[in-house]
Design a protein around this motif. Sequence first.
Motif, PDB file in Angstrom:
ATOM      1  N   TYR A  51       0.955  -1.280   0.202  1.00 59.31           N
ATOM      2  CA  TYR A  51       0.383   0.252   0.103  1.00 59.31           C
ATOM      3  C   TYR A  51       0.665   1.399   0.336  1.00 59.31           C
ATOM      4  O   TYR A  51       1.836   0.841   0.569  1.00 59.31           O
ATOM      5  CB  TYR A  51      -0.482   0.334   1.568  1.00 59.31           C
ATOM      6  CG  TYR A  51      -1.994  -0.807   1.637  1.00 59.31           C
ATOM      7  CD1 TYR A  51      -3.062  -0.560   0.692  1.00 59.31           C
ATOM      8  CD2 TYR A  51      -2.246  -2.347   2.558  1.00 59.31           C
ATOM      9  CE1 TYR A  51      -4.284  -1.795   0.870  1.00 59.31           C
ATOM     10  CE2 TYR A  51      -2.936  -3.550   2.037  1.00 59.31           C
ATOM     11  CZ  TYR A  51      -4.108  -3.153   1.075  1.00 59.31           C
ATOM     12  OH  TYR A  51      -4.852  -3.528   1.454  1.00 59.31           O
ATOM     13  N   ASP A  70      -4.582   0.099   7.848  1.00 58.15           N
ATOM     14  CA  ASP A  70      -4.178   1.549   7.741  1.00 58.15           C
ATOM     15  C   ASP A  70      -2.386   1.185   7.873  1.00 58.15           C
ATOM     16  O   ASP A  70      -2.247   0.548   8.484  1.00 58.15           O
ATOM     17  CB  ASP A  70      -4.376   1.943   9.601  1.00 58.15           C
ATOM     18  CG  ASP A  70      -4.025   1.588  10.453  1.00 58.15           C
ATOM     19  OD1 ASP A  70      -3.582   0.359  10.628  1.00 58.15           O
ATOM     20  OD2 ASP A  70      -4.527   1.881  11.914  1.00 58.15           O
ATOM     21  N   CYS A  71      -2.581   3.008   7.977  1.00 51.57           N
ATOM     22  CA  CYS A  71      -0.855   3.364   7.358  1.00 51.57           C
ATOM     23  C   CYS A  71      -0.372   2.915   9.194  1.00 51.57           C
ATOM     24  O   CYS A  71      -0.601   3.501  10.175  1.00 51.57           O
ATOM     25  CB  CYS A  71      -1.272   4.314   7.130  1.00 51.57           C
ATOM     26  SG  CYS A  71       1.307   5.490   7.351  1.00 51.57           S
ATOM     27  N   SER A 122      -3.590   6.086   9.130  1.00 53.21           N
ATOM     28  CA  SER A 122      -5.024   7.243   8.519  1.00 53.21           C
ATOM     29  C   SER A 122      -5.269   5.640   7.248  1.00 53.21           C
ATOM     30  O   SER A 122      -4.511   4.708   7.179  1.00 53.21           O
ATOM     31  CB  SER A 122      -4.396   7.847   7.184  1.00 53.21           C
ATOM     32  OG  SER A 122      -5.765   7.965   5.620  1.00 53.21           O
ATOM     33  N   THR A 123      -6.662   5.412   6.967  1.00 57.88           N
ATOM     34  CA  THR A 123      -7.021   4.568   5.693  1.00 57.88           C
ATOM     35  C   THR A 123      -7.624   4.756   4.473  1.00 57.88           C
ATOM     36  O   THR A 123      -7.840   4.012   3.778  1.00 57.88           O
ATOM     37  CB  THR A 123      -8.490   3.768   6.601  1.00 57.88           C
ATOM     38  OG1 THR A 123      -9.057   5.385   6.618  1.00 57.88           O
ATOM     39  CG2 THR A 123      -8.538   3.638   7.787  1.00 57.88           C
ATOM     40  N   GLU A 124      -6.849   6.330   4.625  1.00 51.78           N
ATOM     41  CA  GLU A 124      -6.832   6.414   2.874  1.00 51.78           C
ATOM     42  C   GLU A 124      -5.875   5.986   2.235  1.00 51.78           C
ATOM     43  O   GLU A 124      -4.728   7.189   1.555  1.00 51.78           O
ATOM     44  CB  GLU A 124      -6.838   7.925   2.898  1.00 51.78           C
ATOM     45  CG  GLU A 124      -7.265   8.598   3.405  1.00 51.78           C
ATOM     46  CD  GLU A 124      -8.054   9.801   3.340  1.00 51.78           C
ATOM     47  OE1 GLU A 124      -7.519  10.493   2.174  1.00 51.78           O
ATOM     48  OE2 GLU A 124      -8.559  10.356   4.363  1.00 51.78           O
ATOM     49  N   LEU A 125      -5.721   4.754   1.843  1.00 51.64           N
ATOM     50  CA  LEU A 125      -5.063   4.113   1.364  1.00 51.64           C
ATOM     51  C   LEU A 125      -4.986   3.133   0.125  1.00 51.64           C
ATOM     52  O   LEU A 125      -5.482   3.505  -0.974  1.00 51.64           O
ATOM     53  CB  LEU A 125      -4.367   2.473   2.212  1.00 51.64           C
ATOM     54  CG  LEU A 125      -4.240   2.372   3.285  1.00 51.64           C
ATOM     55  CD1 LEU A 125      -4.541   1.509   4.241  1.00 51.64           C
ATOM     56  CD2 LEU A 125      -3.040   3.547   3.198  1.00 51.64           C
ATOM     57  N   GLU A 126      -3.425   3.657  -1.453  1.00 50.46           N
ATOM     58  CA  GLU A 126      -4.067   3.154  -2.135  1.00 50.46           C
ATOM     59  C   GLU A 126      -2.853   1.339  -2.760  1.00 50.46           C
ATOM     60  O   GLU A 126      -1.931   1.325  -1.842  1.00 50.46           O
ATOM     61  CB  GLU A 126      -3.106   3.960  -3.673  1.00 50.46           C
ATOM     62  CG  GLU A 126      -2.997   3.374  -5.002  1.00 50.46           C
ATOM     63  CD  GLU A 126      -2.964   4.455  -5.968  1.00 50.46           C
ATOM     64  OE1 GLU A 126      -2.131   4.766  -6.649  1.00 50.46           O
ATOM     65  OE2 GLU A 126      -2.722   6.077  -5.355  1.00 50.46           O
ATOM     66  N   CYS A 167       0.849   5.355   1.133  1.00 50.81           N
ATOM     67  CA  CYS A 167      -0.211   5.903   1.941  1.00 50.81           C
ATOM     68  C   CYS A 167      -1.135   6.894   1.538  1.00 50.81           C
ATOM     69  O   CYS A 167       0.116   7.977   0.942  1.00 50.81           O
ATOM     70  CB  CYS A 167      -0.118   6.677   3.870  1.00 50.81           C
ATOM     71  SG  CYS A 167      -1.472   7.344   5.037  1.00 50.81           S
ATOM     72  N   ASN A 168      -2.126   7.698   1.368  1.00 54.07           N
ATOM     73  CA  ASN A 168      -2.525   9.038   0.722  1.00 54.07           C
ATOM     74  C   ASN A 168      -2.277  10.370   1.200  1.00 54.07           C
ATOM     75  O   ASN A 168      -1.948  11.180   0.907  1.00 54.07           O
ATOM     76  CB  ASN A 168      -3.543   8.586  -0.007  1.00 54.07           C
ATOM     77  CG  ASN A 168      -4.405   8.121  -1.032  1.00 54.07           C
ATOM     78  OD1 ASN A 168      -3.204   7.752  -2.157  1.00 54.07           O
ATOM     79  ND2 ASN A 168      -5.675   7.479  -1.373  1.00 54.07           N
ATOM     80  N   LYS A 169      -2.314  10.118   2.829  1.00 54.26           N
ATOM     81  CA  LYS A 169      -2.104  10.749   3.500  1.00 54.26           C
ATOM     82  C   LYS A 169      -1.025  11.309   3.934  1.00 54.26           C
ATOM     83  O   LYS A 169      -0.823  12.219   3.506  1.00 54.26           O
ATOM     84  CB  LYS A 169      -2.880  10.764   4.697  1.00 54.26           C
ATOM     85  CG  LYS A 169      -2.649  12.002   5.642  1.00 54.26           C
ATOM     86  CD  LYS A 169      -3.440  12.341   7.036  1.00 54.26           C
ATOM     87  CE  LYS A 169      -3.796  13.101   7.800  1.00 54.26           C
ATOM     88  NZ  LYS A 169      -4.710  11.946   9.401  1.00 54.26           N
TER      89      LYS A 169
END
Length: 73
Positions: free
Chosen positions: A6, A26-27, A32-36, A8-10
């Motif tokens: 993954y 999560d990162c 953060s759970t905003e992952l790619e 992390c987008n953050k």
Amino acid sequence: MPIYEYSCNKCGHEFETLVRSSTVPDCPSCHSTELEKKLSVFATAASQTEAAPAVGPCGSCGHPGGPGSCALH
């Protein structure tokens, strides 16, 4: 339970994690759970006398004749 890669987008941290079907990764840096999900590439071990193809057939081997020109197709 597969291992996924993954980004992390953050915060931009890149990592691998073991993901169970019921969990949301999560990162590890910022949580953060905003992952790619990234495209994972696997490696194989081969002896020096044995040449293993780095990628699959049908145009992805890089043969100069183009897709379908290699001996694997």
